[in-house]
Design an enzyme around this catalytic site. Structure first.
Site, PDB file in Angstrom:
ATOM      1  CG  LEU A  52      -0.457  -2.107  69.505  1.00 39.78           C
ATOM      2  CD1 LEU A  52      -1.535  -1.202  68.979  1.00 39.78           C
ATOM      3  CD2 LEU A  52      -0.718  -2.424  70.960  1.00 39.78           C
ATOM      4  N   GLY A  55      -1.402  -4.021  62.883  1.00 36.12           N
ATOM      5  CA  GLY A  55      -2.665  -4.715  62.671  1.00 36.12           C
ATOM      6  C   GLY A  55      -3.882  -3.958  63.168  1.00 36.12           C
ATOM      7  CG  HIS A  56      -6.176  -1.973  66.617  1.00 37.92           C
ATOM      8  ND1 HIS A  56      -6.424  -0.740  67.173  1.00 37.92           N
ATOM      9  CD2 HIS A  56      -7.315  -2.693  66.786  1.00 37.92           C
ATOM     10  CE1 HIS A  56      -7.648  -0.712  67.678  1.00 37.92           C
ATOM     11  NE2 HIS A  56      -8.199  -1.887  67.455  1.00 37.92           N
ATOM     12  CG  PHE A  57      -7.941  -0.563  62.414  1.00 34.83           C
ATOM     13  CD1 PHE A  57      -8.520  -1.822  62.336  1.00 34.83           C
ATOM     14  CD2 PHE A  57      -8.369   0.302  63.399  1.00 34.83           C
ATOM     15  CE1 PHE A  57      -9.542  -2.173  63.206  1.00 34.83           C
ATOM     16  CE2 PHE A  57      -9.377  -0.056  64.266  1.00 34.83           C
ATOM     17  CZ  PHE A  57      -9.974  -1.282  64.180  1.00 34.83           C
ATOM     18  CB  VAL A  62      -6.894   3.510  66.439  1.00 35.72           C
ATOM     19  CG1 VAL A  62      -7.631   3.909  67.694  1.00 35.72           C
ATOM     20  CG2 VAL A  62      -7.334   4.371  65.272  1.00 35.72           C
TER      21      VAL A  62
END
Length: 151
Positions: A52, A55-57, A62
């Protein structure tokens, strides 16, 4: 799950005998302290290569606050589900009150998860929860869960 639990700390194998969650959605790495039905302390190791983070970020990875809240809910549920009458139930998160996010969680960190059960019945659980890294508070909230029998 048996009536005799192994000595602490409990790892993933024991956690999966209590929670219905499986990969990729188990957000508790270990349980380090527990007063069944009353309080619990667990930990979440946040892998640096967690998908994840792409994409975050991408340029500032984070751990999402919603994942921190889920980890806290899973940890609290482990404490509640130690009651022999509640074993095999599933806790569904139904409310998060007074949530505050104070510090970001980065890849590679270990999050300490603490929960104190404020109210518990056969149907409803209320817990005060706190996540921290190295003693620094990341998030706090009061969470509510409805317990349903596993079918």
């Amino acid at each position: 799950m048996t009536d005799t639990m192994p000595p602490l700390p409990w790892g993933r194998e024991t956690i999966e005998t209590i929670l219905p969650h499986r990969d990729p959605f188990v957000w508790v790495s270990r349980i380090v302290a527990i007063d069944p039905g009353a309080s619990i302390e667990g930990e979440l190791d946040v892998p640096a290569d967690l998908d994840l983070f792409r994409g975050h970020f991408p340029n500032h990875p984070v751990l999402p606050g919603v994942i921190i809240m889920e980890a806290l809910a899973q940890c609290a549920s482990i404490a509640v589900l130690q009651d022999p009458d509640l074993r095999g139930c599933i806790g569904f998160l139904t409310g998060i009150d007074k949530a505050k996010f104070r510090r970001q969680v980065a890849p590679g960190e270990t999050v300490t998860l603490k929960a104190t059960i404020v109210k518990s019945s056969r149907r409803l659980v209320v817990a005060d929860v706190e996540a921290s890294v190295d003693g620094e508070t990341c998030a706090t909230a009061t969470q509510k869960y409805v317990l349903a029998p596993k079918e």
